[in-house]
Design a protein around this motif. Structure first.
Motif, PDB file in Angstrom:
ATOM      1  N   LEU A  28       0.843  -1.191   0.000  1.00  0.00           N
ATOM      2  CA  LEU A  28       0.000   0.000   0.000  1.00  0.00           C
ATOM      3  C   LEU A  28       0.884   1.248   0.000  1.00  0.00           C
ATOM      4  CD1 LEU A  28      -2.886   1.147   0.335  1.00  0.00           C
ATOM      5  CD2 LEU A  28      -2.548   0.984   2.811  1.00  0.00           C
ATOM      6  N   ALA A  53      -1.492  -3.389   2.908  1.00  0.00           N
ATOM      7  CA  ALA A  53      -2.838  -3.008   3.363  1.00  0.00           C
ATOM      8  C   ALA A  53      -3.204  -3.827   4.589  1.00  0.00           C
ATOM      9  CB  ALA A  53      -3.848  -3.237   2.237  1.00  0.00           C
ATOM     10  N   TYR A 101       2.288   5.783  -2.599  1.00  0.00           N
ATOM     11  CA  TYR A 101       1.102   5.357  -1.872  1.00  0.00           C
ATOM     12  C   TYR A 101       0.043   4.946  -2.884  1.00  0.00           C
ATOM     13  CZ  TYR A 101      -3.284   5.423   0.579  1.00  0.00           C
ATOM     14  OH  TYR A 101      -4.506   5.053   1.053  1.00  0.00           O
ATOM     15  N   ALA A 102      -0.425   3.706  -2.800  1.00  0.00           N
ATOM     16  CA  ALA A 102      -1.460   3.183  -3.705  1.00  0.00           C
ATOM     17  C   ALA A 102      -1.129   3.514  -5.163  1.00  0.00           C
ATOM     18  CB  ALA A 102      -2.831   3.724  -3.316  1.00  0.00           C
ATOM     19  N   LYS A 158      -7.058   4.691   5.467  1.00  0.00           N
ATOM     20  CA  LYS A 158      -6.434   3.440   5.039  1.00  0.00           C
ATOM     21  C   LYS A 158      -5.175   3.165   5.855  1.00  0.00           C
ATOM     22  CE  LYS A 158      -8.837   2.546   1.130  1.00  0.00           C
ATOM     23  NZ  LYS A 158      -9.800   3.644   1.285  1.00  0.00           N
TER      24      LYS A 158
END
Ligand SMILES: Nc1ncnc2c1ncn2[C@@H]1O[C@H](COP(=O)(O)OP(=O)(O)O)[C@@H](O)[C@H]1O
Ligand SMILES: [Mg+2]
Lengths: 228, 180
Positions: free
Chosen positions: A7, A32, A66-67, A163
């Motif tokens: 993540l 995650a 990030y992501a 998140k």
């Protein structure tokens, strides 16, 4: 090692504060829902690392993704939006707003995200209850015990259902029983919500609540040993 | 000074009333969940010795059709012995005969890699501490489980703190040697 895309990933982060090199090529990955402890001596760069990962401080070199997005390519506007929607932060020092009550401190991130005051307070109340801060919602930070203040700060970091939660020494000034309550509340809630947690601590008993531990030595993540 | 032994643990369990051997074993294993389970033979032998020394006596022998079951109770001497033991201060032992300490010293003496050993040992300690933390925070964990997990966690933590200080000292030491 899992093959899933992390993540959050940091590569070779370098960050100096004046002449002090706080980070000297630090890399890590957070998956995650994972709870990752970062431990290390004081001055080893833990807080600086957290600030870079959470997009609060820009590293001098290296990257944070990030992501799938590289934080350094984002505009200030997009970055602060991301911080508001996806990240929750518990700072090492002075995290709560002293003029606001516990409830208003927790409700504030929701109101900043556009929620009506009333709705924000209802949800804030639920979160304070989850963290066992009952009957203290009207207290101001100066009137709370260290444990109550830490739990209020965690409730505030989690209220927007982020998140990732970044927690910098959330049990720093607490005795072992208060630490246990804070860590139990944090790990149970994160587990229920599937929130990833980057937990900074110098306390091994606190790090033992995490799924994994990384050690920072003088601004570099120590090599990983496989436990026997 | 009276050393810690199965005798005192059994006397302690008998303090709540007469009990038979199997029951004592079961209650021991429940009360001290992180300890090695008692072998039934060991319970039986220890009970015989307590009787021989006048610290316990046979309370009743029942056989309700099935195999004979002997229940034991503590004597007044046994209760005194237990009180004395419980009051006795345990020696604040310096645990320097520990294997971790020995391995680090040997690594230093033999030109090995104490740093890599310390990192691997830390990872193993942390793994065990995670297990104990899960045991301790599991729903329905009873007080004895929590207390014994706390005890183990604090001792592992003490090892880790010593290991951290040692790793830092090794760095300083190496720097001194290099600049010499
Ligand atoms: N704002 C700052 N200005 C100057 N030096 C700083 C600043 N923040 C951190 N440092 C220095 O950078 C190093 C790493 O600090 P920090 O990231 O706070 O470490 P940790 O959180 O592990 O204690 C330390 O030597 C510290 O003194
Ligand atoms: Mg810090």
């Amino acid at each position: 090692m899992s093959t899933t895309v992390p993540l959050l990933a940091a590569r070779d982060l370098v960050k100096a504060h004046g002449p002090t090199e706080a980070l000297r090529g630090a890399s890590l990955e957070l998956r995650a829902g994972e709870i990752l402890a970062v431990t290390g001596a004081s001055g080893s760069g833990k807080s600086t690392l957290l600030h870079c990962l959470a997009g609060i401080v820009r590293p001098d070199a290296g990257s944070v993704s990030y992501a799938g997005e590289q934080l350094h390519t984002l505009s200030e506007k997009r970055l602060s939006e991301l911080r508001r929607t996806d990240f929750g932060v518990v700072f090492q020092f002075g995290q709560l707003i002293p003029e606001l009550t516990a409830l208003d401190n927790v409700a504030l991130p929701l109101m900043l995200a556009g929620a009506a005051r009333k709705d924000a307070q209802v949800r804030g109340q639920e979160w304070l209850e989850r963290f066992g801060v009952l009957g203290q919602e009207a207290l101001r930070p100066g009137e709370m015990s260290g444990g109550q203040a830490q739990r209020t700060a965690l409730a505030r970091a989690l209220v927007t259902d982020p998140k990732v939660v970044f927690a910098d020494e959330p049990t720093g000034a607490l005795d072992s029983l208060a630490s246990e309550q804070v860590m139990t509340a944090l790990t149970h809630t994160a587990g229920e919500q599937g929130t990833a947690v980057l937990l900074i601590t110098h306390d091994a008993q606190v790090a033992a609540y995490a799924d994994r531990e990384l050690r920072l030595n003088d601004g570099v993540v120590a090599p990983q040993e496989v436990a026997a | 000074m009276i050393a810690m032994s199965t005798r005192h643990i059994l006397l302690g369990l008998l303090a709540s009333g007469p009990s038979h051997g199997y029951d004592l074993k079961r209650r021991h294993d429940e009360r001290f969940p992180q300890a090695r389970p008692l072998a039934y033979g060991q319970v039986y032998t220890t009970l015989q010795r307590l009787v021989r020394d006048g610290l316990a006596e046979i309370d009743a022998t029942e056989s309700d059709g099935g195999p004979e079951r002997t229940t034991y109770r503590a004597t007044a001497d046994g209760e005194r012995e237990l009180t004395e033991w419980a009051r006795e201060i345990a020696p604040p032992a310096p645990f320097v005969t520990n294997e971790i300490f020995a391995k680090v010293v040997v690594a230093i003496l033999s030109g090995g890699d104490p740093d890599a050993y310390l990192r691997a040992q830390r990872a193993a300690h942390m793994g065990r501490m995670r297990e104990l933390t899960q045991v301790k925070t599991a729903k329905g964990a009873d007080l004895a489980t929590v207390l014994s997990a706390d005890y183990a966690l604090n001792h592992l933590d003490a090892d880790l703190r010593w290991m951290t200080t040692t790793a830092a000292r090794l760095t300083t030491l190496t720097a001194e040697v290099d600049t010499a």
